[in-house]
Design a protein around this motif. Structure first.
Motif, short mmCIF file in Angstrom:
data_model
loop_
_atom_site.label_atom_id
_atom_site.label_comp_id
_atom_site.label_asym_id
_atom_site.label_seq_id
_atom_site.Cartn_x
_atom_site.Cartn_y
_atom_site.Cartn_z
N ARG A 115 8.19 -93.13 -41.59
CA ARG A 115 7.95 -92.47 -40.30
C ARG A 115 8.48 -91.04 -40.32
NH1 ARG A 115 9.15 -97.53 -38.28
NH2 ARG A 115 11.32 -96.97 -37.90
N GLU A 116 9.68 -90.86 -40.86
CA GLU A 116 10.25 -89.51 -40.94
C GLU A 116 9.37 -88.61 -41.80
OE1 GLU A 116 14.36 -89.90 -42.12
OE2 GLU A 116 14.90 -90.75 -40.17
N GLN A 117 8.85 -89.16 -42.89
CA GLN A 117 7.96 -88.37 -43.75
C GLN A 117 6.68 -88.00 -43.01
OE1 GLN A 117 8.36 -86.82 -46.62
NE2 GLN A 117 6.28 -86.07 -46.41
N ARG A 118 6.14 -88.92 -42.22
CA ARG A 118 4.94 -88.61 -41.42
C ARG A 118 5.23 -87.51 -40.42
NH1 ARG A 118 1.92 -93.27 -38.70
NH2 ARG A 118 0.47 -91.56 -38.37
N GLU A 130 0.66 -90.36 -33.60
CA GLU A 130 0.40 -91.52 -32.75
C GLU A 130 1.62 -92.42 -32.57
OE1 GLU A 130 -3.08 -93.20 -34.63
OE2 GLU A 130 -4.39 -91.81 -33.56
N TYR A 131 2.74 -91.74 -32.30
CA TYR A 131 3.97 -92.42 -31.90
C TYR A 131 4.41 -91.81 -30.59
CZ TYR A 131 4.76 -94.67 -36.43
OH TYR A 131 4.66 -95.46 -37.55
N SER A 132 5.25 -92.53 -29.86
CA SER A 132 5.76 -91.97 -28.60
C SER A 132 6.86 -90.94 -28.91
CB SER A 132 6.33 -93.09 -27.73
OG SER A 132 7.48 -93.63 -28.34
N GLN A 133 7.10 -90.08 -27.94
CA GLN A 133 8.16 -89.09 -28.11
C GLN A 133 9.52 -89.74 -28.35
OE1 GLN A 133 8.11 -85.79 -25.31
NE2 GLN A 133 5.89 -86.08 -25.02
N ALA A 153 14.21 -90.85 -31.92
CA ALA A 153 15.03 -91.83 -32.64
C ALA A 153 15.25 -91.40 -34.09
CB ALA A 153 14.35 -93.20 -32.59
N HIS A 154 14.38 -90.54 -34.59
CA HIS A 154 14.49 -90.07 -35.97
C HIS A 154 15.12 -88.68 -36.06
CE1 HIS A 154 12.20 -93.27 -37.94
NE2 HIS A 154 11.51 -93.32 -36.80
N PHE A 155 14.82 -87.83 -35.11
CA PHE A 155 15.29 -86.44 -35.13
C PHE A 155 15.82 -86.09 -33.74
CE2 PHE A 155 11.99 -86.63 -38.41
CZ PHE A 155 12.68 -86.12 -39.50
N GLU A 156 16.97 -85.47 -33.71
CA GLU A 156 17.61 -85.11 -32.44
C GLU A 156 16.75 -84.17 -31.61
OE1 GLU A 156 21.69 -82.94 -30.90
OE2 GLU A 156 21.50 -83.53 -32.99
N ASN A 157 16.07 -83.23 -32.29
CA ASN A 157 15.27 -82.24 -31.58
C ASN A 157 14.33 -81.56 -32.58
OD1 ASN A 157 16.90 -80.39 -33.01
ND2 ASN A 157 18.34 -80.26 -31.30
#
Length: 189
Positions: free
Chosen positions: A14-17, A44-47, A52-56
């Protein structure tokens, strides 16, 4: 494979996407077009999943920059490897650096001009950043007493040239001549 391993792999995917989408948008439309909302729509993921992966957004830019430093290090090592002597290695590395900056303007911007919180020459410097510096230092290294200062100076010169080239403020046709001048300053006449 256990559940924890699978979840870890899925998280990394997910982080790579997310970073791939950010990079693609930035390359096509500039970094101002990269927003959390836009990324969520693109992959196509929610904000909240992105948060949850990146703070900002800055953390996403930093992740893209880290990838870029890994790619830059590989390009610099390849360029040095293809040379037969010290001066040739420095010239090849310089040309590879400038070519990288030109070919990947959005990535280069993330690496060097955007707010990321990434630090060089610190105890907690990311390995990818250290690797990029080491790739330059390996080319600079022979016959230098203070490799770090020489490498920082070489890098500063290349960065200045890259920015001036990218902005069209210096003649494009004189790149090789400028590189030779910078290299001659490092290795002597």
């Amino acid at each position: 494979m256990g559940i924890a391993e699978r979840k870890g792999r899925e998280r990394a995917e997910r982080e790579q996407r997310i970073t791939a989408a950010a990079r693609l948008i930035a390359e096509n439309e500039g970094w101002s077009a990269v927003t959390i909302r836009r990324l969520a729509d693109e992959i196509e993921y929610s904000q909240p999943v992105l948060y949850a992966h990146f703070e900002n957004r800055d953390a996403i830019v930093a992740a893209v920059a880290v990838e870029g430093f890994g790619e830059l290090a590989a390009a610099l090592r390849q360029a040095a490897h293809e040379s037969i002597d010290h001066q040739g290695a420095l010239e090849s590395v310089a040309m590879a650096y400038l070519a990288f900056a030109r070919a990947h303007p959005a990535l280069y911007e993330a690496m060097f001009t955007m707010a990321t919180g990434l630090r060089f020459a610190e105890a907690d410097t990311r390995p990818e950043l250290k690797d990029a510096f080491a790739a330059l230092a390996a080319a600079v290294g022979p016959a230098r007493t203070d490799v770090e200062v020489a490498t920082e100076t070489f890098w500063a010169a290349l960065h200045g040239l890259a920015d001036l080239e990218r902005s069209g403020r210096i003649r494009q046709g004189a790149r090789a001549e400028r590189v030779r001048l910078v290299v001659n300053c490092l290795v002597g006449p």
